[in-house]
Write an enzyme that holds these catalytic residues in place. Structure first.
Site, PDB file in Angstrom:
ATOM      1  N   ALA A  59      38.627  35.874  34.347  1.00 31.83           N
ATOM      2  CA  ALA A  59      39.903  36.038  34.470  1.00 31.83           C
ATOM      3  C   ALA A  59      40.553  35.078  34.952  1.00 31.83           C
ATOM      4  O   ALA A  59      42.048  34.885  34.818  1.00 31.83           O
ATOM      5  CB  ALA A  59      39.964  37.151  35.753  1.00 31.83           C
ATOM      6  N   SER A  84      39.328  41.666  42.428  1.00 27.86           N
ATOM      7  CA  SER A  84      38.076  41.326  41.720  1.00 27.86           C
ATOM      8  C   SER A  84      36.893  41.963  42.145  1.00 27.86           C
ATOM      9  O   SER A  84      35.773  42.392  41.529  1.00 27.86           O
ATOM     10  CB  SER A  84      37.893  39.752  41.819  1.00 27.86           C
ATOM     11  OG  SER A  84      37.835  39.492  43.072  1.00 27.86           O
ATOM     12  N   LYS A 143      44.407  32.602  52.580  1.00 28.68           N
ATOM     13  CA  LYS A 143      44.008  33.468  51.375  1.00 28.68           C
ATOM     14  C   LYS A 143      43.167  34.753  51.776  1.00 28.68           C
ATOM     15  O   LYS A 143      43.178  35.725  51.276  1.00 28.68           O
ATOM     16  CB  LYS A 143      43.232  32.551  50.247  1.00 28.68           C
ATOM     17  CG  LYS A 143      42.712  33.487  49.150  1.00 28.68           C
ATOM     18  CD  LYS A 143      43.886  33.978  48.202  1.00 28.68           C
ATOM     19  CE  LYS A 143      43.602  34.705  47.287  1.00 28.68           C
ATOM     20  NZ  LYS A 143      42.586  33.920  45.861  1.00 28.68           N
ATOM     21  N   ASN A 165      40.113  43.553  49.035  1.00 31.05           N
ATOM     22  CA  ASN A 165      38.982  43.341  48.342  1.00 31.05           C
ATOM     23  C   ASN A 165      37.945  44.525  48.631  1.00 31.05           C
ATOM     24  O   ASN A 165      37.399  45.636  47.907  1.00 31.05           O
ATOM     25  CB  ASN A 165      38.207  41.923  48.387  1.00 31.05           C
ATOM     26  CG  ASN A 165      38.628  41.286  47.112  1.00 31.05           C
ATOM     27  OD1 ASN A 165      38.370  41.548  45.999  1.00 31.05           O
ATOM     28  ND2 ASN A 165      39.498  40.154  47.321  1.00 31.05           N
TER      29      ASN A 165
END
Length: 303
Positions: free
Chosen positions: A10, A254, A184, A192
């Site tokens: 990805a 993800s 981040k 996540n």
């Protein structure tokens, strides 16, 4: 500059694809979908416009790839133990390795295993992108890339930024890589993990007041841990991340996709390294510690 993509999924598939589409020389390492890439190219379906790189410089092994100036790593950190040996065949003495991966302290662990002359940088991708089939990438939203230098040539990293921007990817240089990594995590840690633990999507999390409040509390714990480690991030940054996610298309991060596809999750670098950094600074981040324990249980029980 010539580019090698280690991990054409990805992330690597999208950013490498954009570079190749703009006319740069890019060499892609594929895994199970090598034959598909060789036969019909790398397909990128993107909000920036769909395209196919065909023919594509496709390889089954990094040992067959030419040495390149910049090596972009898009592999998940669960395969980090394999990464140095995958990178070494494509290195020039002064290559730059850009690790577009999630988590904390990634650059340190990789740099220790590479020649000192090789530059190492970190890349923080703010993007909604999935691999939806063999050699096929679906870019859904955003795409912004922020990169910071761990060691090596600043000039080379600036050239990388120029090439990325010329390819249509907004890319900025982060003067403080440590700060960029913690920023981040402000998004990665709550979304996540919670999409896996609560079996949901970012959209559903943001529409429910209870989960929305929990997300914000977790973000504040990340800010607390960052501050204890010498990185001050204002609380307004957490507000910005909430706003960004409110405006994002429905998305499975993800880690949720890894869980859905019965793949190992990136728990260590996203959660365990942050918890370790907090503890070494004399503070606790209890909500994040609980998330780590829950994710480890889920991984050991269901994957």
């Amino acid at each position: 500059m010539t580019y090698a993509i280690i991990g054409t999924g990805a992330i690597g598939g999208f950013y490498g694809g954009m570079l190749a589409h703009a006319g740069n020389e890019v060499h892609f390492l594929f895994h199970s979908d090598y034959n598909d890439a060789h036969e019909r190219g790398l397909i990128v379906k993107s909000i920036y416009g769909d395209f196919t790189i065909n023919p594509v410089n496709a390889y089954k092994s990094s040992k067959d790839m030419p040495a390149c100036d910049v090596i972009i790593v898009g592999m998940k950190t669960v395969n980090e133990q394999m990464l140095p040996e995958m990178i070494k065949p494509v290195l020039k003495p002064t290559s730059l390795v850009v690790l577009i991966q999630n988590g904390l302290n990634i650059e340190k662990h990789i740099a220790e295993q590479l020649p000192e002359s090789v530059g190492v940088a970190g890349g923080m991708a703010f993007i909604c992108s999935n691999k939806v089939g063999p050699a096929t990438i679906n870019h859904l939203d955003y795409g912004f890339l922020n990169v910071g230098l761990y060691r090596g040539s600043e000039q080379m990293l600036h050239q990388f930024c120029d090439d990325m921007n010329a390819s249509g990817v907004k890319t900025t240089y982060a003067p403080d890589l440590k700060e960029a990594r913690w920023k981040k995590l402000v998004w990665n840690i709550p979304y996540n993990g919670m999409t896996v633990i609560l079996d949901t999507t970012t959209e559903c999390l943001m529409k429910n007041q209870a989960s929305r409040a929990l997300i914000y509390d977790v973000m504040l714990e990340v800010l607390k841990a960052a501050d204890a480690n010498g990185v001050h991030i204002p609380q307004s940054f957490a507000d910005d991340m909430m706003d960004l996610t409110d405006n994002m298309r429905p998305y499975k991060p993800s880690m949720r996709l890894d869980f859905d596809n019965h793949r190992p999750m990136e728990i260590h670098y996203i959660y365990s390294e942050a918890i370790k950094a907090a503890r070494e600074s004399g503070i606790s981040i209890p909500k994040i510690e609980v998330m780590e324990q829950q994710l480890k249980f889920i991984q050991s029980t269901y994957l």
